[in-house]
Motif scaffolding. Structure first.
Motif, PDB file in Angstrom:
ATOM      1  N   THR A  16      26.132  18.315 -75.620  1.00  0.00           N
ATOM      2  CA  THR A  16      26.521  18.574 -74.421  1.00  0.00           C
ATOM      3  C   THR A  16      25.448  18.507 -73.481  1.00  0.00           C
ATOM      4  N   ILE A  17      24.207  18.868 -73.839  1.00  0.00           N
ATOM      5  CA  ILE A  17      23.236  18.853 -72.715  1.00  0.00           C
ATOM      6  C   ILE A  17      22.145  17.548 -72.899  1.00  0.00           C
ATOM      7  N   GLU A  19      19.047  17.177 -73.255  1.00  0.00           N
ATOM      8  CA  GLU A  19      17.671  16.994 -72.798  1.00  0.00           C
ATOM      9  C   GLU A  19      16.929  17.851 -73.996  1.00  0.00           C
ATOM     10  N   LEU A  22      15.386  21.028 -73.461  1.00  0.00           N
ATOM     11  CA  LEU A  22      16.328  22.492 -73.363  1.00  0.00           C
ATOM     12  C   LEU A  22      17.023  22.493 -74.618  1.00  0.00           C
ATOM     13  N   LEU A  26      17.452  26.223 -77.082  1.00  0.00           N
ATOM     14  CA  LEU A  26      18.676  26.652 -76.876  1.00  0.00           C
ATOM     15  C   LEU A  26      19.407  26.883 -78.281  1.00  0.00           C
ATOM     16  N   VAL A  33      22.745  34.542 -80.875  1.00  0.00           N
ATOM     17  CA  VAL A  33      23.977  34.630 -80.389  1.00  0.00           C
ATOM     18  C   VAL A  33      25.175  34.802 -81.276  1.00  0.00           C
ATOM     19  N   ALA A  36      25.148  37.685 -83.266  1.00  0.00           N
ATOM     20  CA  ALA A  36      25.646  39.220 -82.886  1.00  0.00           C
ATOM     21  C   ALA A  36      27.280  39.335 -82.822  1.00  0.00           C
ATOM     22  N   LEU A  37      27.863  38.025 -82.987  1.00  0.00           N
ATOM     23  CA  LEU A  37      29.319  38.000 -83.283  1.00  0.00           C
ATOM     24  C   LEU A  37      29.809  38.641 -84.442  1.00  0.00           C
ATOM     25  N   LEU A 127      20.330  42.731 -85.516  1.00  0.00           N
ATOM     26  CA  LEU A 127      21.463  42.151 -84.655  1.00  0.00           C
ATOM     27  C   LEU A 127      22.868  42.048 -85.480  1.00  0.00           C
ATOM     28  N   LEU A 145      37.049  25.659 -84.031  1.00  0.00           N
ATOM     29  CA  LEU A 145      36.833  25.267 -82.509  1.00  0.00           C
ATOM     30  C   LEU A 145      35.573  24.441 -82.546  1.00  0.00           C
ATOM     31  N   PHE A 148      36.348  20.901 -83.522  1.00  0.00           N
ATOM     32  CA  PHE A 148      37.050  20.402 -82.780  1.00  0.00           C
ATOM     33  C   PHE A 148      36.337  19.861 -81.604  1.00  0.00           C
ATOM     34  N   LEU A 149      35.420  20.748 -81.096  1.00  0.00           N
ATOM     35  CA  LEU A 149      34.805  20.533 -79.556  1.00  0.00           C
ATOM     36  C   LEU A 149      33.690  19.239 -79.912  1.00  0.00           C
ATOM     37  N   TYR A 152      35.531  16.253 -79.970  1.00  0.00           N
ATOM     38  CA  TYR A 152      36.180  15.918 -78.649  1.00  0.00           C
ATOM     39  C   TYR A 152      35.068  15.249 -77.798  1.00  0.00           C
ATOM     40  N   ILE A 153      33.976  15.925 -77.882  1.00  0.00           N
ATOM     41  CA  ILE A 153      32.842  15.379 -77.127  1.00  0.00           C
ATOM     42  C   ILE A 153      32.159  14.152 -77.506  1.00  0.00           C
TER      43      ILE A 153
END
Lengths: 154, 147
Positions: A16-17, A19, A22, A26, A33, A36-37, A127, A145, A148-149, A152-153
């Motif tokens: 998606t990004i 670059e 970045l 990320l 992240v 933490a779920l 965490l 998910l 799938f993304l 899709y992308i």
């Protein structure tokens, strides 16, 4: 969280990004992240030492290998950044492996003061507040998910 | 998390996916994903809204200003960006209705979604502001890259 979900999140960020400056930081942050779920594991915050005592863990490892194979199939032909981001998103779990195989399992307490071990216990493991067997359904949902993304992308 | 970060995340989802059927539900889900990350705040029971309202007001003002800027910057996707930002930040509206519960750390009378919303925010602490700032920078960098 499973390697499939971490690597898929990294790959998705790259797709998606695009670059590199970045994407790679990320992808690395995405690991924390995701952790933490609520995700698959066993309560008590004991990491691999506890998880590997349970038969379900071995089934999840097998599922994870299948998931990673599907992911590689989905991103086949993508640029180097997608693969690099997938690996970068997985990197912090190598600290967990080092902690388990290098220190806990070998009872090598001399290494428990190493920076990696300290960072792993102080931040990474703390965490993971909700590691439960029932959270496997969250892992499966998330993997579906993310794949799938990516499909899709791409 | 702060309304500012929820809003920026909603915009990032809208601008990266550009498909309402995917972006809109994901923007809503993103609220709970972000709340699962340790973040700035006061734990239930220690919250005194009369003391906290200045922070909330500053956060809401920043969020509204940034939302306005983003809608101008990406006006070709106006409704998608607007909808995703609203859905991403929106779930926190319930805390206004349940403010007494938050102040007294009392979960009685909460609806099912709000119970989940409460549970998922397992770590709210003052040093969480650093995590908020890091998230803000990350989302800002993505938005500038998507421009």
């Amino acid at each position: 969280m499973t390697a499939t979900n971490h690597a898929a999140a990294g790959a998705l960020i790259a797709l998606t990004i695009k670059e590199p400056g970045l994407v790679l930081p990320l992808a690395f942050i995405s690991h924390f992240v995701m952790d933490a779920l609520p995700h698959f594991g066993y309560p008590g915050n004991k990491g691999y030492g506890e998880a590997l005592k349970h038969k379900l863990t071995y089934s999840v490892i097998l599922l994870d290998i299948i998931g990673l194979t599907i992911l590689i199939w989905f991103v086949a032909g993508a640029n180097w950044l997608t693969y690099a981001a997938g690996i970068t998103a997985l990197l912090p779990d190598f600290a967990g492996l080092y902690n388990y195989f290098g220190i806990e399992r070998n009872k090598n307490h001399g290494r428990s003061n190493s920076l990696i071990a300290k960072l792993h216990k102080k931040y990474h493991r703390r965490l993971e507040w909700c590691e439960r067997p029932w959270s496997l359904f969250i892992e499966v949902l998330l993997a579906t998910l993310l794949l799938f993304l990516i499909h899709y992308i791409k | 998390m702060t309304a500012t970060n929820h809003t920026l995340t909603g915009a990032v989802i809208a601008l990266t996916l550009k498909n309402p059927a995917l972006a809109v539900p994901l923007a809503f889900v993103s609220h709970f994903v972000l709340d699962a990350i340790p973040h700035f705040g006061v734990p239930p029971g220690q919250l005194v809204l009369k003391k906290y309202y200045k922070i909330v007001a500053a956060d809401l003002t920043t969020a509204a200003l940034l939302a306005g800027i983003l809608l101008i910057m990406f006006n070709n996707h106006f409704w998608l960006v607007f909808g995703c930002m609203a859905l991403s930040a929106g779930p926190d509206i319930v805390w206004w209705f349940y403010r007494k519960n938050l102040e007294k750390d009392n979960k009685t009378g909460l609806d099912l979604l709000t119970r989940f919303h409460w549970w998922i925010q397992w770590k709210e602490f003052s040093k969480g502001i650093y995590i908020e700032v890091a998230w803000f920078i990350a989302m800002g960098a993505i938005i500038l890259n998507l421009r």
